[in-house]
Design a protein around this motif. Structure first.
Motif, mmCIF file in Angstrom:
data_model
loop_
_atom_site.group_PDB
_atom_site.id
_atom_site.type_symbol
_atom_site.label_atom_id
_atom_site.label_comp_id
_atom_site.label_asym_id
_atom_site.label_seq_id
_atom_site.Cartn_x
_atom_site.Cartn_y
_atom_site.Cartn_z
ATOM 1 N N LEU A 1 56.187 62.147 17.115
ATOM 2 C CA LEU A 1 57.392 62.030 17.999
ATOM 3 C C LEU A 1 57.269 63.085 19.112
ATOM 4 N N MET A 2 56.872 64.241 18.868
ATOM 5 C CA MET A 2 56.736 65.050 19.859
ATOM 6 C C MET A 2 55.636 64.813 20.974
ATOM 7 N N PHE A 3 54.503 64.391 20.534
ATOM 8 C CA PHE A 3 53.643 63.995 21.512
ATOM 9 C C PHE A 3 53.917 62.743 22.275
ATOM 10 N N ALA A 4 54.759 61.607 21.876
ATOM 11 C CA ALA A 4 55.259 60.710 22.435
ATOM 12 C C ALA A 4 56.475 60.950 23.225
ATOM 13 N N TYR A 5 57.155 61.966 23.024
ATOM 14 C CA TYR A 5 58.301 62.627 24.072
ATOM 15 C C TYR A 5 57.477 63.179 25.366
ATOM 16 N N ILE A 6 56.550 63.947 25.115
ATOM 17 C CA ILE A 6 55.712 64.587 26.022
ATOM 18 C C ILE A 6 54.990 63.667 26.782
ATOM 19 N N ASP A 7 54.397 62.448 26.346
ATOM 20 C CA ASP A 7 53.901 61.558 27.048
ATOM 21 C C ASP A 7 54.719 60.860 28.119
ATOM 22 N N GLU A 8 56.134 60.513 27.599
ATOM 23 C CA GLU A 8 57.193 60.026 28.366
ATOM 24 C C GLU A 8 57.388 61.140 29.564
ATOM 25 N N LEU A 9 57.642 62.324 29.280
ATOM 26 C CA LEU A 9 57.901 62.988 30.367
ATOM 27 C C LEU A 9 56.826 63.267 31.490
ATOM 28 N N SER A 10 55.540 63.193 30.867
ATOM 29 C CA SER A 10 54.249 63.335 31.833
ATOM 30 C C SER A 10 54.204 61.765 32.817
ATOM 31 N N ALA A 11 54.696 60.609 32.103
ATOM 32 C CA ALA A 11 54.644 59.535 32.918
ATOM 33 C C ALA A 11 55.865 59.441 33.785
ATOM 34 N N ALA A 12 57.058 60.173 33.317
ATOM 35 C CA ALA A 12 57.916 60.150 34.458
ATOM 36 C C ALA A 12 57.570 61.026 35.672
ATOM 37 N N SER A 13 56.858 62.063 35.291
ATOM 38 C CA SER A 13 56.430 62.926 36.310
ATOM 39 C C SER A 13 55.245 62.456 37.321
ATOM 40 N N VAL A 14 54.576 61.528 36.725
ATOM 41 C CA VAL A 14 53.441 60.767 37.629
ATOM 42 C C VAL A 14 54.003 59.792 38.335
ATOM 43 N N ALA A 15 55.101 59.306 37.803
ATOM 44 C CA ALA A 15 55.790 58.263 38.743
ATOM 45 C C ALA A 15 56.618 58.950 39.951
ATOM 46 N N GLY A 16 57.283 60.039 39.718
ATOM 47 C CA GLY A 16 57.711 60.879 40.766
ATOM 48 C C GLY A 16 56.637 61.300 41.895
ATOM 49 N N HIS A 17 55.564 61.823 41.338
ATOM 50 C CA HIS A 17 54.446 62.304 41.864
ATOM 51 C C HIS A 17 54.151 61.280 42.907
ATOM 52 N N ALA A 18 53.808 59.805 42.368
ATOM 53 C CA ALA A 18 53.254 58.743 43.249
ATOM 54 C C ALA A 18 54.162 58.345 44.032
ATOM 55 N N ASP A 19 55.553 58.490 43.829
ATOM 56 C CA ASP A 19 56.529 57.847 44.869
ATOM 57 C C ASP A 19 56.874 58.909 45.893
ATOM 58 N N GLU A 20 56.520 59.948 45.636
ATOM 59 C CA GLU A 20 56.871 60.977 46.676
ATOM 60 C C GLU A 20 55.715 60.986 47.793
#
Length: 415
Positions: free
Chosen positions: A150-169
Motif C-alpha cells: 500500500l505504501m509503494f502504491a501511495y508513493i506511486d500515485e504521488l509521483s504520477a501526480a508530480s509528473v503530471a504537474g511537471h509536464a503541464d508546467e
C-alpha cells in the motif's frame, strides 16, 4: 486536481491499532531527515540545493506526505465502505500537493528524471525505516506485506501526480514562449523599433544575435532545415508567390550567418528550393526580408533543388527594376535610332549592341555569345555605328545604353 484511487479502498484492509500508529508517527521526523539526506546524496540534481531553510521545508513536506499516508489508513478503518471514495479523503490534498511540487520543480529547471529519482530514493528509505517500526511492534507478516504494498502504491500515485504537474508546467511555459517568439518574429519582419524588439526578445527568452539572415523556402522543406540550424532560429509562415502553385512558404530568420558562415547556410539550404536574403544587423532584418520578397515578386530567378537562390547575386537586376517605368522610358529613348527598322532587324541589332557593350567591344566574345561568325558581328556593328553615330563613343550615351540594355528585353526589368 486528482480523484482518489484504489489506494483508499485498499487502505481499509490494513488494521493498525493506536499503539502502532503512534509508533509510526513518532518515527516520521527521523524518516523525513534520512530521506532528504539520501536524496541529496544520490540524486545529482538535488546535491547542494536542499540546505538550510529549503531542507527544513522539504523534510516537513516529507513528514506531511507520510503523515497523510497514516491518516489515510486510520480514516479508512473508521469509514464505512460507501464513504471511502468521499472527496474529503486526505489523498486528494496530498495529490494536489504532489502536483504542485512537480510544477515547482519544472519552474526550477529540474528534469522529470531527477524528480522520479528523488521519489524512488524516498520510497526506499521511507519503507526501510517504517518497516523496522512495523516489525518491532509485532504486526503479522501478512499485514506488514500489505502495508508495504500500500505504501509503494501511495508513493506511486504521488509521483504520477508530480509528473503530471511537471509536464503541464513545461507545456504551459512552452506555449507561452512559442507565442512570444511568434510575436518577436512578426515584429522583426515588420521593422519595429529596436527598443520594442529588445523587450520582446527578453520576454521570449531569445538571445539577441549580432546579425540575422532571412531565408525563404517551401513549408514542406522547413523541418529538415530547422534540424540543421541553431535552436534560436526563428520561423514564420508567409503567403508569398514562391515555389509551386498552392505551396505554403516558410520564412526563417537565421542568427549569425555573416561572413564565411554564409556558405554554411547555403549548404544547409541546398536542395530545398530556398531564396537567401542579405545578412543584416539583427534589428534591421526587415530589409533582408524585403529583399527576398522583391526578388520573388519580380521573378528575377526561380529557386531550384540545387544551390539556394542568393539575392546577393542579383543586385543589378534589383537596381534596374527599382523604377520599371523609368527603365522602360530609358530603353525607348536610347533605342530610338532603331525605331524605324523592321522588328526582326531591330531585335538582332539590339542584342548585338547589348553583347558588344557587355563584352567591351571584343568581337570574338560577342560572336561566341550570339552564336554567329565574327564577320557578322563586324557587319552589324557597322550598321549600328551608322545609326547611332557619335553616341557609341560618348561616355554619357554609353552609360545610358549599358543601363538600358543590361537586362534582356522581357526580363525582370520589364515587369
Amino acid at each position: 486536481m486528482a480523484e482518489p484511487s484504489g489506494t483508499t479502498n485498499r487502505a481499509a484492509r490494513i488494521e493498525l491499532d493506536q499503539r502502532v500508529a503512534r509508533e509510526l508517527r513518532d518515527r516520521l521526523p527521523l524518516v523525513a531527515g534520512q530521506t532528504v539526506t539520501a536524496i541529496t546524496a544520490e540524486v545529482p540534481s538535488y546535491s547542494g540545493t536542499l540546505t538550510g531553510q529549503m531542507r527544513d521545508k522539504i523534510e516537513n513536506a516529507v513528514q506531511i506526505a507520510l503523515g497523510t499516508f497514516l491518516q489515510l489508513l486510520e480514516q479508512s478503518q473508521a469509514a464505512d465502505r460507501t464513504q471511502v471514495n468521499d472527496p474529503s479523503t486526505p489523498l486528494v490534498p496530498a495529490l494536489e500537493a504532489a502536483y504542485a511540487l512537480g510544477s515547482g520543480e519544472a519552474r526550477s529547471g529540474r528534469s522529470v528524471d531527477a524528480l522520479l529519482a528523488a521519489y524512488r530514493v524516498g520510497a526506499r528509505v521511507s519503507w526501510r525505516e517504517l518497516a523496522a517500526a512495523t516489525v518491532a511492534t509485532g504486526l503479522p507478516a501478512a499485514t506488514v506485506a500489505e502495508f508495504a504494498e500500500l505504501m509503494f502504491a501511495y508513493i506511486d500515485e504521488l509521483s504520477a501526480a508530480s509528473v503530471a504537474g511537471h509536464a503541464d508546467e513545461l507545456a504551459s511555459v512552452g506555449r507561452a514562449r512559442r507565442r512570444n517568439l511568434e510575436r518577436l518574429t512578426q515584429q522583426l519582419l515588420a521593422g519595429e523599433a529596436e527598443d520594442v524588439l529588445l523587450r520582446s526578445a527578453e520576454r521570449a527568452d531569445w538571445p539577441v544575435p549580432q546579425t540575422l539572415t532571412v531565408a525563404l523556402l517551401p513549408q514542406a522543406k522547413l523541418r529538415g532545415a530547422l534540424a540543421l540550424l541553431g535552436e534560436h532560429t526563428l520561423e514564420s509562415s508567409e503567403e508569398l508567390p514562391a515555389g509551386e502553385p498552392g505551396e505554403e512558404t516558410a520564412v526563417l530568420l537565421v542568427p549569425d550567418m555573416h561572413g564565411d558562415r554564409r556558405r554554411q547556410l547555403a549548404r544547409v539550404l541546398h536542395g530545398r528550393r530556398a531564396v537567401l536574403g542579405p545578412c543584416r544587423p539583427w534589428a534591421r532584418v526587415s530589409s533582408s526580408y524585403r529583399r527576398v520578397v522583391r526578388v520573388v515578386a519580380l521573378g528575377i530567378a526561380q529557386p531550384t533543388d540545387g544551390e539556394p537562390l542568393d539575392t546577393e547575386h542579383h543586385l543589378a537586376e534589383l537596381l534596374l527594376s527599382a523604377d520599371v517605368e523609368a527603365l522602360a522610358d530609358l530603353r525607348t529613348r536610347v533605342l530610338q535610332p532603331l525605331a524605324e527598322l523592321p522588328a526582326a532587324t531591330a531585335e538582332r541589332l539590339t542584342e548585338t549592341l547589348r553583347s558588344w557593350l557587355l563584352h567591351q567591344g571584343r568581337r570574338d566574345d560577342v560572336a561566341a555569345d550570339l552564336f554567329v561568325h565574327p564577320q557578322t558581328v563586324r557587319y552589324r556593328m557597322g550598321q549600328l555605328r551608322e545609326l547611332f553615330g557619335d553616341r557609341l563613343t560618348d561616355p554619357r550615351s554609353l552609360l545610358d545604353l549599358t543601363v538600358a540594355l543590361a537586362l534582356p528585353a522581357g526580363g525582370a526589368a520589364a515587369g
